[in-house]
Design a protein around this motif. Sequence first.
Motif, short mmCIF file in Angstrom:
data_model
loop_
_atom_site.label_atom_id
_atom_site.label_comp_id
_atom_site.label_asym_id
_atom_site.label_seq_id
_atom_site.Cartn_x
_atom_site.Cartn_y
_atom_site.Cartn_z
N UNK A 70 1.51 15.10 -7.03
CA UNK A 70 2.49 16.20 -6.98
C UNK A 70 2.69 16.81 -8.37
N UNK A 71 2.54 15.97 -9.40
CA UNK A 71 2.75 16.45 -10.77
C UNK A 71 1.50 17.15 -11.30
N UNK A 72 0.97 18.08 -10.50
CA UNK A 72 -0.17 18.92 -10.89
C UNK A 72 -1.43 18.14 -11.25
N UNK A 80 0.84 -1.20 0.00
CA UNK A 80 0.00 0.00 0.00
C UNK A 80 0.88 1.25 0.00
N UNK A 81 1.96 1.21 0.79
CA UNK A 81 2.89 2.34 0.84
C UNK A 81 3.42 2.65 -0.55
N UNK A 82 3.81 1.59 -1.28
CA UNK A 82 4.36 1.79 -2.63
C UNK A 82 3.30 2.37 -3.56
N UNK A 83 2.08 1.83 -3.46
CA UNK A 83 0.99 2.36 -4.30
C UNK A 83 0.73 3.82 -3.96
N UNK A 84 0.77 4.13 -2.67
CA UNK A 84 0.54 5.51 -2.24
C UNK A 84 1.66 6.43 -2.72
N UNK A 85 2.88 5.93 -2.75
CA UNK A 85 3.99 6.74 -3.23
C UNK A 85 3.82 7.08 -4.71
N UNK A 86 3.38 6.08 -5.50
CA UNK A 86 3.13 6.30 -6.93
C UNK A 86 2.04 7.35 -7.09
N UNK A 87 0.96 7.18 -6.32
CA UNK A 87 -0.14 8.15 -6.37
C UNK A 87 0.33 9.54 -5.99
N UNK A 88 1.15 9.60 -4.93
CA UNK A 88 1.66 10.88 -4.43
C UNK A 88 2.44 11.61 -5.52
#
Length: 204
Positions: free
Chosen positions: A170-172, A158-166
Amino acid sequence: GMLLSGLWCHEAAAQAASNAKQRHDDKKGMATAAAGVADDRRDLDRLSDLIMRWDHLLKQGRDGAALQRVDEQIALELRNDLRETARQARQADKEVKQATKEVAGARREVRREAHDGDHNQKALRDDKRDLRDDKRDRRDDVRDAKKAEEILNRKREISKELMVLQKRIDADQASDPLLQAKKRELYGQYVTLSREEIQLGIRE
């Protein structure tokens, strides 16, 4: 006869001292391991607490700035979380290996004492009981370690998925409703895992 019984007493005393030292070392090792696990857990719990706070703010309908602040803290925790969970999984694995070694050692001791024709039946009974306890403890350790590792692995995913989402957010793409919905879903899963840890006694 006297000489032999004197020797036996001396050996028994030495064995008792050795057992006491072993117990002391075991306790020290367990305390050290427990302290390491507690540190790791605190890091993971912080992430869970932040996600719960985010959820609470959302339900209260608080403004975007408040949510964004918590979101940024979550992103920081996620980076720490990935490092910490890997270390904890290794620690759990070490404890299972240690427990397996202790069972093998206890089994050897029972065999040796039986072979030596030890007349001290009480000591033999105690050893057999200890072996039973060790085996039961090992079963519990293995089961709990497996469950804890499953939860940690899922948290890591989940952390990895959340990092990708983040990164995408972040990219507008912060206003993308699909991304926000996916993030809320993952946050919910993370909270569920935290509750499982509470049930398992890993988390208070």
